[in-house]
Every structure is written in C-alpha cells, then in structure tokens.
Write a protein that holds these residues in place. Structure first.
Motif: not given
Length: 468
Positions: A142-150
């Motif tokens: 999700s968008v949230a997981t992309k933010v966390i991953a970044l």
C-alpha cells in the motif's frame, strides 16, 4: 600547492577527495576490485534487465547472447580502472588531461547528473525491494508500506554511507558472497521449475532492430554508466598490480553476477510475461518464489542495493570536487541525497511508472557517456598508458581544450539525432533507429573517430595550446 593536494601526514582514502593517493597507500590488490564490482552489480535490478532483453522480441539464445555482449561493455570500466592505478586519482579528474581543467567541467557535470539519476534508481529499487520483502512476510502492499519502506531503506543508506569506504568495501565482500550464493540457488530453482517448452519456443527477433538495441540498453545500464567511476576504486592499487589483473578482476567481477541475474530474468519471463512492464517488477519476482526462499533472498537484495547506493553517492561527491565545488564529503552526500529523494518521491508516489522513465534515462545519459568514454579511452591508450599523467595536466590551470570538447559534443548530439528518448526525439530516429537505442553506438563511434583524427592531425602541434 596544487588543488586537491594534502599536507602533513597521510589522510585516509575517505579524506583525500581527488588528491593523488600517496604511493605508500597504494597497497590494494586486484582481487579487491573483483569484490567491489561484483557487489556493485549484484543488485536485483539485474533480474529486471533480463526481462527487458526479452521484451525486444528475442529468443532464449538471442537473449542470453545479448546479456553477455551487453555486459562486455564493462571493458570500459576495466580501462578506466587501469588508468586509476597509473594516475592515482579519480576518473573525472583524470579526464582533465584530455578536456582541460575548465573544459572538463561540462562532461563532469553531466556525469554527476547521471550518478544522481542512478542514485534515484537505487533508492526506488531499494524501496520496491523492501516493499516486496514486507509482502513476502504477509504485509499487504500500500502507500503506507511504500512510505515505511522508503524511510527504512533511506535510513540504512545514510547510516552505511557514514561508515567510510573501507568499511563499505568489507561489507561488500560478505554481501557478495551471501547474495551471490542465494542468487545461484534461485537460478538453480528456476532452471528446475522453468517452463522450458515455452522458453525455447520464443521466436527469434531481428538481429538489427531487436538484438542490437537490447545490447545497447544493457551496455548503457552497466559498463557505460559505470565507466565514469572505475578509477575511483582503483587509485589505491599497488604499483605491482598488473593492468591485465586489474582489467580482468573488474570485468569478471561485474560480469558474473550480471549474467547470472539476467539469466534469472529471462527465465522468469516465461512465467511473468509482463515482467518488464510491471509497476513493481521486484514484487512480482518475490511473489513467484516460495516464501521460504523469497524472504532471505529479498533481504540480501536490500543489503546489496544499500552498498550500491553508497558507491554512487561516494563517486558523485568526488565529481563535485572535480568540478571545483569544494564541499566536505558528508555535506556533498547530504546535498546529493536531498536531490535524489525528490526524484524518488515523484516516481514512487506520483507517476507510478518506474521502468518507462528508467529506460528513457538510460538512453539519454548513454549517448553523452558513450561519447565521453570514447575520448577517455583513446586518450589513455594514446598518451598515458606508458608515460602516466602529469600533475600539471590534472591540477594545473589548463583552461579548455576546445577540440576535445567539440568531439564530445558532436558525438553526443549525433547520438541524440537518431534516438527517441520519450522526452527528446531526434529528427533522424527513423528506420532502423526508430524505437531503438542504436544512437549509443553512433555517439561512441563519432566521438572516437573525431578525436583520433584530431590526435593525428592537430594535437602534436597544439599540445600546449589551451583556450582559457
């Protein structure tokens, strides 16, 4: 005291900037270059390269051959690494010998832009790999997981970049062994589970409009892009290290993992036909592997991309020094990191398209870098292979060597005229040049021919003439 020189004591390689490495610190062996370039090219992006090759409509045999021929472009890095041992400084500082100190600012600026683009690619690839890893452990993308991953990947990159080059090189040795072993295991798994009838049934593509463009894309993303950094990691090679050993260590070190990874991508396309156009190709790769295999493989891939990112940041900071922009290395890295973060945020959260801009970036940068590489290599073999580089050539006020700059610009423009990048389309990008990347060969060939003609006809009489 010439620019970049140090006084008193002998600083570490991290503190030297573009200064000449003291002969007492030239202690490294060619085998260490093997691990540097193996680790720098063992990222999971190599799997995506394999899928890109197949997307040119090639058969299995043609695809494997395109991978091998494309990776042979690392011969350019082998030559710039040989120059590093002889010149004892960074690649773009050595480039001053052919362009002049002021004239060298133009190609160095472009090389810095290229490294910034590659660093953005690394950040994006690393983030997508962390997302794939989170998916493998059951966390929905999700968008949230992309933010966390970044945040996770960016934080790791910053931390590792502060450890110093020697520490990073030590880490690379272990990452190379770990990820390399895992990649080999994955390849063996794919070989045993691959749909061989489908793979071998792939029809042959056109050698001129399919095979050569595929080769040029791989060359642009591998040897041509890395040629600007070869000397950065060989300048502390021992004087006893032979040029042949340096060359072979670089080419073999980079070639082995790349060919293995691209073979993986070629095999995967039988099961994921749209892998080359997938929004997150790395996540697609992770979903295809069993969970017990995907988790450690993707975790090792993240570690590998972190060290690749640090190498790019390090070389980019050295390029700023070569242009005369004097910043502390940590300040330069912070500046570079801020710029690439903006690019990564746009691609990850706004455009959503990774591979399209990536290929356009490779082709556009490739025509300029290929032209520069032609001049650098010709200059090295013609003037410096045996007599070395003088301090005046590298650190003196040598102005602009206009004929060389003209050769570079003419080669790059010739390549652009026959190339479609998506945002700049050349007027002659028709026929065999339509929708291909053959402009890289044109760029290299034009600059090489013009520079050699200049060397034979004019340089002997103009050796000391520079326009300041």
């Amino acid at each position: 005291m010439p620019e970049g020189r140090t006084s008193g004591g002998e600083p570490s390689i991290d503190q030297l900037g573009i200064a000449l490495v003291p002969e007492s610190q030239q202690t490294k062996k060619p085998v260490e270059l093997f691990f540097v370039w193996c680790a720098a090219n063992i990222g999971i992006l190599g799997v995506v390269y394999g899928a890109i090759i197949v997307s040119f409509g090639l058969s299995f045999i043609q695809s494997v051959l395109a991978a091998v021929v494309g990776v042979a472009s690392f011969a350019l890095v082998g030559v710039s690494s040989m120059a590093g041992k002889i010149g004892r400084t960074t690649t773009l500082t050595l480039s001053r010998s052919s362009f002049g100190k002021q004239g060298n600012i133009a190609p160095t600026s472009f090389c810095w832009i290229n490294l910034m683009g590659w660093e953005a690619v690394n950040i994006i690839t690393g983030t997508l790999t962390v997302v794939a890893l989170l998916s493998a452990v059951g966390i929905t993308e999700s968008v949230a997981t992309k933010v966390i991953a970044l945040i996770l990947f960016g934080g790791l990159t910053v931390i590792v970049s502060m450890l110093g080059q020697n520490t990073v090189l030590l880490m690379q040795k272990w990452i190379t062994r770990t990820f390399g072993a895992m990649t080999l295991f994955v390849v063996l798994y794919l070989l045993s589970t691959a749909d061989w009838p489908a793979i071998l049934a792939l029809p042959s593509g056109n050698w001129l409009t399919g095979f050569l463009p595929a080769v040029s894309i791989i060359a642009a993303g591998t040897g041509i892009s890395w040629a600007i950094a070869g000397a950065d990691y060989s300048r502390d090679q021992a004087s006893s290290s032979s040029n042949r050993s340096i060359f072979s260590s670089v080419v073999v070190g980079a070639g082995l993992p790349l060919v293995l990874l691209m073979l993986t991508g070629i095999l995967l396309t039988a099961q994921i036909p749209d892998l080359a156009s997938h929004e997150n190709p790395i996540s697609a790769i992770g979903q295809l592997l069993p969970t017990w295999m995907a988790i450690p493989y993707l975790a090792a891939a993240v570690a590998g991309i972190v060290t690749i990112s640090v190498l790019s940041l390090y070389s980019a900071s050295l390029n700023l020094l070569s242009m005369g922009i004097k910043l502390k290395q940590r300040t330069a890295i912070a500046l570079d990191a801020t710029l690439i973060l903006g690019i990564a945020l746009y691609v990850l959260f706004v455009s959503g398209d990774f591979l399209g801009p990536f290929i356009a970036f490779l082709v556009f940068c490739g025509v300029f870098l290929a032209a520069w590489a032609a001049i650098f290599i010709s200059d090295f073999f013609s003037y410096h292979r045996h007599r070395g580089y003088s301090e005046q050539e590298l650190f003196g006020e040598t102005g602009t060597i206009l004929p060389t700059l003209t050769c570079w610009i003419a080669g790059a423009l010739s390549g652009l005229m026959v190339t479609k990048t998506g945002f700049i389309d050349g007027p002659f990008a028709v026929g065999i040049f339509a929708d291909s990347s053959l402009g890289l060969f044109v760029s290299f060939g034009v600059s090489l021919l013009m520079y050699n003609l200049y060397n034979k006809a004019l340089r002997p009489q103009q050796e000391s003439v520079c326009l300041s």
